[in-house]
Design a protein around this motif. Structure first.
Motif, PDB file in Angstrom:
ATOM      1  N   GLU A   1      12.161 -58.196  41.667  1.00  0.00           N
ATOM      2  CA  GLU A   1      10.798 -57.671  41.799  1.00  0.00           C
ATOM      3  C   GLU A   1      10.429 -56.875  40.538  1.00  0.00           C
ATOM      4  O   GLU A   1       9.342 -57.036  39.980  1.00  0.00           O
ATOM      5  CB  GLU A   1      10.778 -56.774  43.036  1.00  0.00           C
ATOM      6  N   LEU A   2      11.379 -56.030  40.107  1.00  0.00           N
ATOM      7  CA  LEU A   2      11.141 -55.230  38.900  1.00  0.00           C
ATOM      8  C   LEU A   2      11.021 -56.123  37.669  1.00  0.00           C
ATOM      9  O   LEU A   2      10.192 -55.893  36.801  1.00  0.00           O
ATOM     10  CB  LEU A   2      12.281 -54.231  38.690  1.00  0.00           C
ATOM     11  N   LEU A   3      11.873 -57.156  37.646  1.00  0.00           N
ATOM     12  CA  LEU A   3      11.856 -58.083  36.509  1.00  0.00           C
ATOM     13  C   LEU A   3      10.481 -58.736  36.388  1.00  0.00           C
ATOM     14  O   LEU A   3       9.925 -58.863  35.293  1.00  0.00           O
ATOM     15  CB  LEU A   3      12.940 -59.139  36.690  1.00  0.00           C
ATOM     16  N   GLY A   4       9.945 -59.155  37.564  1.00  0.00           N
ATOM     17  CA  GLY A   4       8.601 -59.750  37.580  1.00  0.00           C
ATOM     18  C   GLY A   4       7.582 -58.770  37.045  1.00  0.00           C
ATOM     19  O   GLY A   4       6.712 -59.129  36.243  1.00  0.00           O
ATOM     20  N   THR A   5       7.710 -57.500  37.472  1.00  0.00           N
ATOM     21  CA  THR A   5       6.775 -56.474  37.011  1.00  0.00           C
ATOM     22  C   THR A   5       6.887 -56.300  35.498  1.00  0.00           C
ATOM     23  O   THR A   5       5.881 -56.214  34.800  1.00  0.00           O
ATOM     24  CB  THR A   5       7.087 -55.133  37.708  1.00  0.00           C
ATOM     25  N   VAL A   6       8.129 -56.287  35.024  1.00  0.00           N
ATOM     26  CA  VAL A   6       8.341 -56.124  33.582  1.00  0.00           C
ATOM     27  C   VAL A   6       7.755 -57.305  32.822  1.00  0.00           C
ATOM     28  O   VAL A   6       7.099 -57.136  31.786  1.00  0.00           O
ATOM     29  CB  VAL A   6       9.851 -55.959  33.279  1.00  0.00           C
ATOM     30  N   LEU A   7       7.956 -58.522  33.372  1.00  0.00           N
ATOM     31  CA  LEU A   7       7.440 -59.709  32.688  1.00  0.00           C
ATOM     32  C   LEU A   7       5.923 -59.694  32.623  1.00  0.00           C
ATOM     33  O   LEU A   7       5.331 -59.954  31.570  1.00  0.00           O
ATOM     34  CB  LEU A   7       7.916 -60.984  33.393  1.00  0.00           C
ATOM     35  N   VAL A   8       5.302 -59.355  33.768  1.00  0.00           N
ATOM     36  CA  VAL A   8       3.834 -59.271  33.774  1.00  0.00           C
ATOM     37  C   VAL A   8       3.396 -58.163  32.815  1.00  0.00           C
ATOM     38  O   VAL A   8       2.442 -58.317  32.049  1.00  0.00           O
ATOM     39  CB  VAL A   8       3.302 -58.993  35.202  1.00  0.00           C
ATOM     40  N   GLY A   9       4.151 -57.036  32.842  1.00  0.00           N
ATOM     41  CA  GLY A   9       3.853 -55.924  31.935  1.00  0.00           C
ATOM     42  C   GLY A   9       3.944 -56.357  30.480  1.00  0.00           C
ATOM     43  O   GLY A   9       3.102 -56.000  29.671  1.00  0.00           O
TER      44      GLY A   9
ATOM     45  N   PRO B   1      -0.184 -57.749  44.987  1.00  0.00           N
ATOM     46  CA  PRO B   1      -0.436 -57.893  43.547  1.00  0.00           C
ATOM     47  C   PRO B   1      -1.024 -56.620  42.939  1.00  0.00           C
ATOM     48  O   PRO B   1      -0.841 -56.359  41.758  1.00  0.00           O
ATOM     49  CB  PRO B   1      -1.434 -59.048  43.464  1.00  0.00           C
ATOM     50  N   GLY B   2      -1.710 -55.822  43.754  1.00  0.00           N
ATOM     51  CA  GLY B   2      -2.323 -54.590  43.252  1.00  0.00           C
ATOM     52  C   GLY B   2      -1.286 -53.636  42.693  1.00  0.00           C
ATOM     53  O   GLY B   2      -1.430 -53.125  41.583  1.00  0.00           O
ATOM     54  N   THR B   3      -0.218 -53.432  43.471  1.00  0.00           N
ATOM     55  CA  THR B   3       0.849 -52.520  43.030  1.00  0.00           C
ATOM     56  C   THR B   3       1.513 -53.066  41.780  1.00  0.00           C
ATOM     57  O   THR B   3       1.765 -52.331  40.822  1.00  0.00           O
ATOM     58  CB  THR B   3       1.907 -52.370  44.148  1.00  0.00           C
ATOM     59  N   LEU B   4       1.772 -54.374  41.817  1.00  0.00           N
ATOM     60  CA  LEU B   4       2.410 -55.031  40.668  1.00  0.00           C
ATOM     61  C   LEU B   4       1.551 -54.843  39.416  1.00  0.00           C
ATOM     62  O   LEU B   4       2.041 -54.481  38.345  1.00  0.00           O
ATOM     63  CB  LEU B   4       2.591 -56.517  40.977  1.00  0.00           C
ATOM     64  N   LEU B   5       0.259 -55.068  39.592  1.00  0.00           N
ATOM     65  CA  LEU B   5      -0.653 -54.996  38.451  1.00  0.00           C
ATOM     66  C   LEU B   5      -0.783 -53.556  37.952  1.00  0.00           C
ATOM     67  O   LEU B   5      -0.795 -53.309  36.752  1.00  0.00           O
ATOM     68  CB  LEU B   5      -2.021 -55.541  38.866  1.00  0.00           C
ATOM     69  N   LEU B   6      -0.854 -52.628  38.912  1.00  0.00           N
ATOM     70  CA  LEU B   6      -0.995 -51.210  38.572  1.00  0.00           C
ATOM     71  C   LEU B   6       0.195 -50.740  37.734  1.00  0.00           C
ATOM     72  O   LEU B   6       0.028 -50.120  36.686  1.00  0.00           O
ATOM     73  CB  LEU B   6      -1.089 -50.394  39.861  1.00  0.00           C
TER      74      LEU B   6
ATOM     75  N   LEU C   1       0.202 -52.520  34.378  1.00  0.00           N
ATOM     76  CA  LEU C   1      -0.856 -52.019  33.514  1.00  0.00           C
ATOM     77  C   LEU C   1      -0.471 -50.665  32.925  1.00  0.00           C
ATOM     78  O   LEU C   1      -0.646 -50.433  31.727  1.00  0.00           O
ATOM     79  CB  LEU C   1      -2.143 -51.886  34.325  1.00  0.00           C
ATOM     80  N   ALA C   2       0.084 -49.803  33.781  1.00  0.00           N
ATOM     81  CA  ALA C   2       0.493 -48.471  33.312  1.00  0.00           C
ATOM     82  C   ALA C   2       1.556 -48.615  32.234  1.00  0.00           C
ATOM     83  O   ALA C   2       1.507 -47.957  31.195  1.00  0.00           O
ATOM     84  CB  ALA C   2       1.023 -47.653  34.482  1.00  0.00           C
ATOM     85  N   MET C   3       2.499 -49.523  32.511  1.00  0.00           N
ATOM     86  CA  MET C   3       3.586 -49.772  31.568  1.00  0.00           C
ATOM     87  C   MET C   3       3.024 -50.281  30.235  1.00  0.00           C
ATOM     88  O   MET C   3       3.374 -49.794  29.162  1.00  0.00           O
ATOM     89  CB  MET C   3       4.468 -50.869  32.157  1.00  0.00           C
ATOM     90  N   ALA C   4       2.138 -51.269  30.380  1.00  0.00           N
ATOM     91  CA  ALA C   4       1.581 -51.907  29.190  1.00  0.00           C
ATOM     92  C   ALA C   4       0.744 -50.920  28.385  1.00  0.00           C
ATOM     93  O   ALA C   4       0.843 -50.875  27.161  1.00  0.00           O
ATOM     94  CB  ALA C   4       0.749 -53.117  29.599  1.00  0.00           C
ATOM     95  N   MET C   5      -0.064 -50.115  29.104  1.00  0.00           N
ATOM     96  CA  MET C   5      -0.907 -49.139  28.407  1.00  0.00           C
ATOM     97  C   MET C   5      -0.060 -48.148  27.625  1.00  0.00           C
ATOM     98  O   MET C   5      -0.328 -47.861  26.467  1.00  0.00           O
ATOM     99  CB  MET C   5      -1.757 -48.366  29.417  1.00  0.00           C
ATOM    100  N   SER C   6       0.967 -47.641  28.302  1.00  0.00           N
ATOM    101  CA  SER C   6       1.801 -46.620  27.676  1.00  0.00           C
ATOM    102  C   SER C   6       2.488 -47.152  26.425  1.00  0.00           C
ATOM    103  O   SER C   6       2.736 -46.406  25.489  1.00  0.00           O
ATOM    104  CB  SER C   6       2.849 -46.117  28.671  1.00  0.00           C
ATOM    105  N   ALA C   7       2.796 -48.431  26.445  1.00  0.00           N
ATOM    106  CA  ALA C   7       3.502 -48.994  25.293  1.00  0.00           C
ATOM    107  C   ALA C   7       2.545 -49.589  24.259  1.00  0.00           C
ATOM    108  O   ALA C   7       2.755 -49.450  23.057  1.00  0.00           O
ATOM    109  CB  ALA C   7       4.479 -50.064  25.754  1.00  0.00           C
ATOM    110  N   ALA C   8       1.483 -50.237  24.754  1.00  0.00           N
ATOM    111  CA  ALA C   8       0.626 -50.992  23.836  1.00  0.00           C
ATOM    112  C   ALA C   8      -0.276 -50.099  22.999  1.00  0.00           C
ATOM    113  O   ALA C   8      -0.550 -50.418  21.847  1.00  0.00           O
ATOM    114  CB  ALA C   8      -0.218 -51.987  24.628  1.00  0.00           C
ATOM    115  N   VAL C   9      -0.732 -48.992  23.575  1.00  0.00           N
ATOM    116  CA  VAL C   9      -1.670 -48.158  22.825  1.00  0.00           C
ATOM    117  C   VAL C   9      -1.013 -47.546  21.581  1.00  0.00           C
ATOM    118  O   VAL C   9      -1.531 -47.711  20.477  1.00  0.00           O
ATOM    119  CB  VAL C   9      -2.310 -47.087  23.737  1.00  0.00           C
ATOM    120  N   PRO C  10       0.147 -46.895  21.721  1.00  0.00           N
ATOM    121  CA  PRO C  10       0.777 -46.378  20.503  1.00  0.00           C
ATOM    122  C   PRO C  10       1.113 -47.496  19.510  1.00  0.00           C
ATOM    123  O   PRO C  10       0.874 -47.372  18.316  1.00  0.00           O
ATOM    124  CB  PRO C  10       2.056 -45.708  21.006  1.00  0.00           C
ATOM    125  N   PHE C  11       1.618 -48.603  20.069  1.00  0.00           N
ATOM    126  CA  PHE C  11       2.000 -49.727  19.202  1.00  0.00           C
ATOM    127  C   PHE C  11       0.769 -50.291  18.477  1.00  0.00           C
ATOM    128  O   PHE C  11       0.766 -50.485  17.269  1.00  0.00           O
ATOM    129  CB  PHE C  11       2.671 -50.807  20.058  1.00  0.00           C
TER     130      PHE C  11
END
Lengths: 380, 212
Positions: free
Chosen positions: A352-360, A16-21, A24-34
């Motif tokens: 696996e990527l889809l799950g990461t994207v969904l969590v992201g 879960p650590g890798t998934l979350l990392l 989180l990186a994905m979300a940060m990169s997108a959410a902060v500008p937005f």
């Protein structure tokens, strides 16, 4: 498909650590500008709406235009030194529709106490839901969003001096709530209004003594009769010595909200205040445009400040995945020997990527929401 | 036993780097338990990889169930061959239960029931490990999980490369019995240095296909 699913599921479950990392990186990169862009847009729209109701503000020559405008909008004195009553009189000489003096230096129960005149009702469009406007020193009217348990009509609240623990600070004063305003949907709902002369009292210039050493009124000095019901109620212990020590012209005022009759009147008042009295004046609508640019620039800086760690985290996540790649290759080779097809392995990786994207996306949605709440504070 | 050989190799040459394996003739019939024995590096694993269709011959004929295995799609391998490699190469994030059911998933068949899984694990001395991940097990235990997966795989041909290499003598013996257990039509071909396992084979051959 089922094999792909259990493989992908096992990755999310055991790592879960890798998934979350990654998420989180994905979300940060997108959410902060937005989030910051959204917050800036919202703030600018709100700012422009608010400034439309304030044609002109004026204050001390040492005050900045932006500080004057923002203080007039949210009733926070910021960095504006007080000016004198003379400026109000000068503004009124040109007969505009309204000149509203404001003293912003005090608080009561944690809320800003705005010292002004009864003209506040017509200039700001305030109406009362209960009680009446304050007419004497020591009376206050509460905004619509102030807590009703502390600011109901008839209650007495304490003022909080700006320098509460300074040796020369004025004593805490009692203030009587005499009315409550109807909601306006503006920052005016979150402040407590008082008669401007009370600001004088609060600054210690007009106060009660505990002895009988009473000085008489002079031409330059006013004395409030100690026998009024209000004075008796506020100062039960000793109401015999309430008096003034200062001139009316020394009333501390932080800024003036001026409503000229027309554009010509605005130019006239502004020119007079600037040239004849050396005052600083500002048209909030113009300042709002400058502020909008400033907010956008700050938002860009914040985005950059968050994007750099975001990219760093992404690279870290990629490094983790890269280090894991050798193990994954070996596992895939084993699975192929068991009869796993290339499409099944690609499918499991895609899942696996889809799950990461969904969590992201979930993180992104919540982060964007939180950021839009807080980003306004960062960019202001 | 059926008269049609399950495995048929004729004039096969396999090149792997500088190593060259030549198999003039090899035939394994249905129901046979065949052990492949040779010193390390002589081609035991190469022969098993060839039979599983994981490598193709440079020349010659290789047939498993009447077809060339290296030309078959992955799904064919999943249906027809139960494979246990010497390098376990198992996804370490999978739980034991998922691991042993993986073959069924790859064949798009219903996974064995929990009772079946637990019963097989019990026989292999790893009962109660169904919900543990592979990475939490020792190499010997991981090998027994791989064996459990092979035992629960309903394919008619079992290919195992040193299936008892990391096991102690007691478990090696028990696992040998399970690996070579009937039904009659099940064909087992394994490479090993383990005398217990080799002794129970119907036939022992060298990688070149000659009888020892």
């Amino acid at each position: 498909m089922k094999a792909a699913w259990i493989l992908a599921k096992s990755r999310w479950r055991e790592r879960p650590g890798t998934l979350l990392l990654l998420s989180l990186a994905m979300a940060m990169s997108a959410a902060v500008p937005f989030g910051t862009d959204r917050a800036v847009r919202r703030e600018v729209v709100q700012l422009r709406q608010q400034t439309q109701s304030i044609p002109l503000v004026a204050g001390s020559s040492d005050a900045g235009q932006t500080d004057l405008v923002l203080s007039a909008l949210d009733y926070d004195p910021r960095n504006i030194p007080p000016t004198r009553w003379a400026l109000v009189e000068a503004a009124r000489q040109d007969a505009p529709e309204g000149v509203l003096p404001m003293h912003l230096g005090h608080r009561t129960s944690g809320l800003t106490l705005v010292g002004t005149e009864s003209e506040v009702a017509s200039t700001l469009g305030l109406t009362l839901t209960s009680g009446r406007w304050c007419v004497r020193p020591g009376e206050v009217v509460a905004g619509a969003d102030t807590p009703t348990d502390a600011f109901s009509v008839g209650q007495v609240v304490d003022s909080e001096a700006p320098k509460k623990f300074a040796l020369q600070a004025p004593p805490t004063q009692k203030l009587l709530v005499v009315g409550r305003c109807a909601s306006t949907g503006s920052p005016a709902d979150q402040v407590v209004w008082t008669n401007l002369t009370t600001a004088w009292v609060l600054d210690g210039l007009f106060h009660a003594h505990l002895n009988e050493d009473v000085k008489q009124s002079t031409e330059q000095r006013q004395v409030l009769s100690p026998n009024t019901p209000l004075a008796r109620r506020l100062y039960e212990q000793d109401t015999s010595t309430l008096h003034a020590h200062t001139l009316e012209s020394d009333l501390p005022i932080h800024l003036l909200r001026i409503v000229p009759k027309d554009q010509r009147s605005l130019t006239l008042v502004r020119s007079n205040l600037r040239h004849a009295h050396g005052a600083t004046t500002a048209v909030p609508e113009f300042v709002a445009d400058e502020l909008a640019e400033s907010f956008a620039a700050r938002a860009k800086l914040i985005q950059l400040a968050v994007l750099i760690p975001g990219i760093g985290v992404s690279l870290l996540a990629l490094l983790v995945i890269g280090l894991d790649w050798q193990r994954r290759r070996s596992e895939h080779a084993g699975l192929r020997r068991l009869g796993a097809s290339q499409s099944m392995l690609v499918g499991s990786f895609a899942l696996e990527l889809l799950g990461t994207v969904l969590v992201g996306l979930m993180l992104l949605a919540s982060m964007a929401f939180l950021l839009s709440l807080f980003a306004a504070q960062w960019v202001m | 036993m059926s008269s049609e050989p399950v495995i048929l190799l004729q004039d096969v040459v396999v090149h792997r780097g500088t190593f060259c394996l030549k198999i003039p003739n090899l035939q394994i019939n249905s129901g046979e338990r065949v052990g492949i024995v040779a010193p390390s590096g002589q081609g035991k694993s190469t022969l098993l990889l060839l039979l599983a269709g994981l490598i193709a011959p440079s020349q010659g004929l290789v047939q498993v169930h009447g077809v060339s295995p290296s030309c078959q799609p992955a799904a064919w391998r999943a249906r027809n061959i139960a494979w246990m490699g010497s390098d376990l190469e198992l996804p370490t994030d999978l739980r034991v239960q998922e691991q042993v059911a993986l073959a069924a998933y790859l064949m798009n068949q219903a996974a064995p029931s929990s009772d079946e899984v637990e019963s097989t694990l019990q026989k292999l001395g790893i009962g109660g490990f169904a919900h543990r991940t592979m990475s939490s097990l020792s190499t010997g235990q991981q090998q027994r999980v791989a064996l459990a997966r092979m035992l629960l795989h309903p394919a008619p041909l079992r290919l195992a490369d040193e299936p008892t290499a990391s096991m102690d003598e007691g478990w090696a013996s028990a696992c040998t019995n399970l690996l070579l257990s009937r039904p009659e039509d099940l064909t087992v071909c394994f490479a090993s240095h383990d005398p217990t396992l080799i002794d129970q084979a119907d036939r022992v051959i060298t990688p070149e296909g000659s009888v020892r």
